[in-house]
Design a protein around this motif. Structure first.
Motif, short mmCIF file in Angstrom:
data_model
loop_
_atom_site.label_atom_id
_atom_site.label_comp_id
_atom_site.label_asym_id
_atom_site.label_seq_id
_atom_site.Cartn_x
_atom_site.Cartn_y
_atom_site.Cartn_z
N GLY A 114 0.76 -1.24 0.00
CA GLY A 114 0.00 0.00 0.00
C GLY A 114 0.79 1.29 0.00
N VAL A 115 2.12 1.23 -0.02
CA VAL A 115 2.87 2.49 -0.07
C VAL A 115 2.79 3.09 -1.47
CG1 VAL A 115 4.46 1.83 1.78
CG2 VAL A 115 5.12 1.46 -0.59
N THR A 116 2.90 4.39 -1.54
CA THR A 116 2.81 5.08 -2.84
C THR A 116 4.16 5.59 -3.33
OG1 THR A 116 2.29 7.16 -1.71
CG2 THR A 116 0.43 5.78 -2.41
N ALA A 117 5.21 5.30 -2.60
CA ALA A 117 6.55 5.76 -2.97
C ALA A 117 7.06 5.05 -4.21
CB ALA A 117 7.51 5.50 -1.80
N GLU A 118 8.08 5.63 -4.83
CA GLU A 118 8.81 4.96 -5.90
C GLU A 118 9.65 3.87 -5.25
OE1 GLU A 118 8.41 5.44 -9.01
OE2 GLU A 118 7.62 7.47 -9.22
N LEU A 119 9.47 2.62 -5.69
CA LEU A 119 10.20 1.49 -5.12
C LEU A 119 11.34 1.11 -6.04
CD1 LEU A 119 7.17 -0.71 -3.99
CD2 LEU A 119 8.42 1.02 -2.68
N VAL A 120 12.55 1.07 -5.50
CA VAL A 120 13.76 0.85 -6.28
C VAL A 120 14.54 -0.33 -5.69
CG1 VAL A 120 15.91 1.88 -7.12
CG2 VAL A 120 13.91 3.34 -6.68
N ALA A 121 14.74 -1.39 -6.47
CA ALA A 121 15.58 -2.51 -6.06
C ALA A 121 17.04 -2.17 -6.35
CB ALA A 121 15.18 -3.78 -6.79
N VAL A 122 17.90 -2.31 -5.37
CA VAL A 122 19.33 -2.06 -5.53
C VAL A 122 20.00 -3.40 -5.77
CG1 VAL A 122 21.41 -1.09 -4.49
CG2 VAL A 122 19.16 -0.06 -4.00
N VAL A 123 20.51 -3.59 -6.99
CA VAL A 123 21.07 -4.88 -7.40
C VAL A 123 22.31 -4.68 -8.27
CG1 VAL A 123 18.87 -6.13 -7.30
CG2 VAL A 123 19.51 -4.97 -9.41
N GLY A 124 23.03 -5.78 -8.50
CA GLY A 124 24.15 -5.77 -9.42
C GLY A 124 23.66 -5.74 -10.86
N ASP A 125 24.55 -5.40 -11.76
CA ASP A 125 24.17 -5.29 -13.17
C ASP A 125 23.61 -6.58 -13.74
OD1 ASP A 125 24.99 -2.53 -13.64
OD2 ASP A 125 27.03 -3.27 -13.39
N ASP A 126 24.17 -7.72 -13.34
CA ASP A 126 23.72 -9.00 -13.87
C ASP A 126 22.56 -9.59 -13.06
OD1 ASP A 126 25.20 -9.59 -11.61
OD2 ASP A 126 26.21 -11.31 -12.48
N GLU A 127 22.01 -8.80 -12.13
CA GLU A 127 20.90 -9.26 -11.31
C GLU A 127 19.55 -8.69 -11.76
OE1 GLU A 127 23.65 -10.01 -7.34
OE2 GLU A 127 22.50 -8.15 -7.49
N VAL A 128 19.55 -7.99 -12.90
CA VAL A 128 18.30 -7.60 -13.56
C VAL A 128 18.10 -8.65 -14.65
CG1 VAL A 128 17.05 -5.87 -14.89
CG2 VAL A 128 18.66 -5.15 -13.10
N VAL A 129 17.07 -9.47 -14.48
CA VAL A 129 16.88 -10.63 -15.35
C VAL A 129 15.52 -10.55 -16.05
CG1 VAL A 129 18.42 -12.08 -13.95
CG2 VAL A 129 15.96 -12.03 -13.45
N ASP A 130 15.33 -11.43 -17.02
CA ASP A 130 14.07 -11.42 -17.78
C ASP A 130 12.87 -11.79 -16.92
OD1 ASP A 130 15.28 -10.60 -20.14
OD2 ASP A 130 15.64 -12.65 -20.82
N ALA A 131 12.97 -12.83 -16.11
CA ALA A 131 11.83 -13.27 -15.31
C ALA A 131 12.30 -13.98 -14.05
CB ALA A 131 10.96 -14.22 -16.13
N LEU A 132 11.53 -13.80 -12.98
CA LEU A 132 11.75 -14.47 -11.71
C LEU A 132 10.44 -15.10 -11.25
CD1 LEU A 132 13.78 -11.74 -9.78
CD2 LEU A 132 14.64 -14.00 -10.44
N PRO A 133 10.51 -16.15 -10.44
CA PRO A 133 9.28 -16.71 -9.89
C PRO A 133 8.64 -15.70 -8.94
CG PRO A 133 11.20 -17.77 -8.93
CD PRO A 133 11.71 -16.86 -10.00
N SER A 134 7.32 -15.66 -8.92
CA SER A 134 6.63 -14.73 -8.02
C SER A 134 5.42 -15.39 -7.40
CB SER A 134 6.22 -13.46 -8.77
OG SER A 134 5.22 -13.74 -9.72
N GLU A 135 4.95 -14.76 -6.34
CA GLU A 135 3.76 -15.23 -5.64
C GLU A 135 2.83 -14.03 -5.47
OE1 GLU A 135 4.71 -18.22 -2.42
OE2 GLU A 135 6.69 -17.35 -2.75
N PRO A 136 1.54 -14.28 -5.23
CA PRO A 136 0.56 -13.19 -5.17
C PRO A 136 0.90 -12.10 -4.15
CG PRO A 136 -0.57 -15.29 -5.28
CD PRO A 136 0.89 -15.59 -5.12
#
Length: 192
Positions: free
Chosen positions: A151-173
């Motif tokens: 429910g937060v309205t802020a801009e959410l930013v994941a801090v990761v390494g360059d090779d840690e932005v991938v096409d798809a990851l498993p997710s849950e609801p």
């Protein structure tokens, strides 16, 4: 927790273990430098929630210091006792204001602001093992951030390494998606 998430967590954590200390230091410096070209307004009346990177996580307190240098108020999480729940928050006032907390995480020693303090942030820098191009964030698995960010309205930013932005990851609801990634080589990248 799904098995595929457990496998992905183990793979990304193992990769991080192979990064040299020199490369980690360079990554931390690069991430701190990107704070000065953020696509968000970061001025005196803005609050940013961030984390203190530990172990093999990308970044360092230099990133937090760069935010303070921009004039923003920086909040850092405090992990409460008991079962995982929403994170408490305290103000970051430099390296000297940090001490080991639960699980050895560095936390501010100042006054606790409560779990609702996160609502004052307009940008939240979130730790992640990886993030995919649609904004699915792979955390460590305890769910603290998913419980905190609902429910937060802020801009959410994941801090990761360059090779840690991938096409798809498993997710849950229950997974809370992020809208941005911040990487040392590519800087700010909008997701989704």
């Amino acid at each position: 927790m799904s098995t595929s998430k457990s496998v992905a967590r183990a793979e990304f954590a193992e990769r991080r273990e192979t990064i040299s200390s020199f490369a980690r230091e360079q990554t931390a410096a690069d991430l701190a430098e990107w704070i000065y070209s953020a696509p968000f307004r970061l001025e005196y009346d803005v609050t940013v929630a961030a984390h203190v990177p530990v172990g093999t996580e990308p970044g360092s307190t230099a990133m937090l210091d760069a935010l303070v240098d921009r004039g923003v108020t920086v909040l850092v999480p405090v992990v409460g006792e008991g079962e995982p729940g929403p994170l408490d928050w305290a103000r970051y006032d430099g390296d000297d204001s940090l001490a080991p907390g639960r699980w050895g995480l560095l936390e501010p020693t100042g006054s606790r602001l409560g779990v609702g303090a996160i609502r004052s942030a307009s940008v939240i820098l979130v730790p992640a093992l990886a993030v995919d191009k649609s904004g699915v964030r792979l955390g460590r698995g305890a769910g603290y951030y998913d419980r905190t960010l609902v429910g937060v309205t802020a801009e959410l930013v994941a801090v990761v390494g360059d090779d840690e932005v991938v096409d798809a990851l498993p997710s849950e609801p229950h997974d809370v998606r992020v809208g941005w990634a911040l990487t040392p080589g590519g800087g700010w990248r909008e997701l989704g």
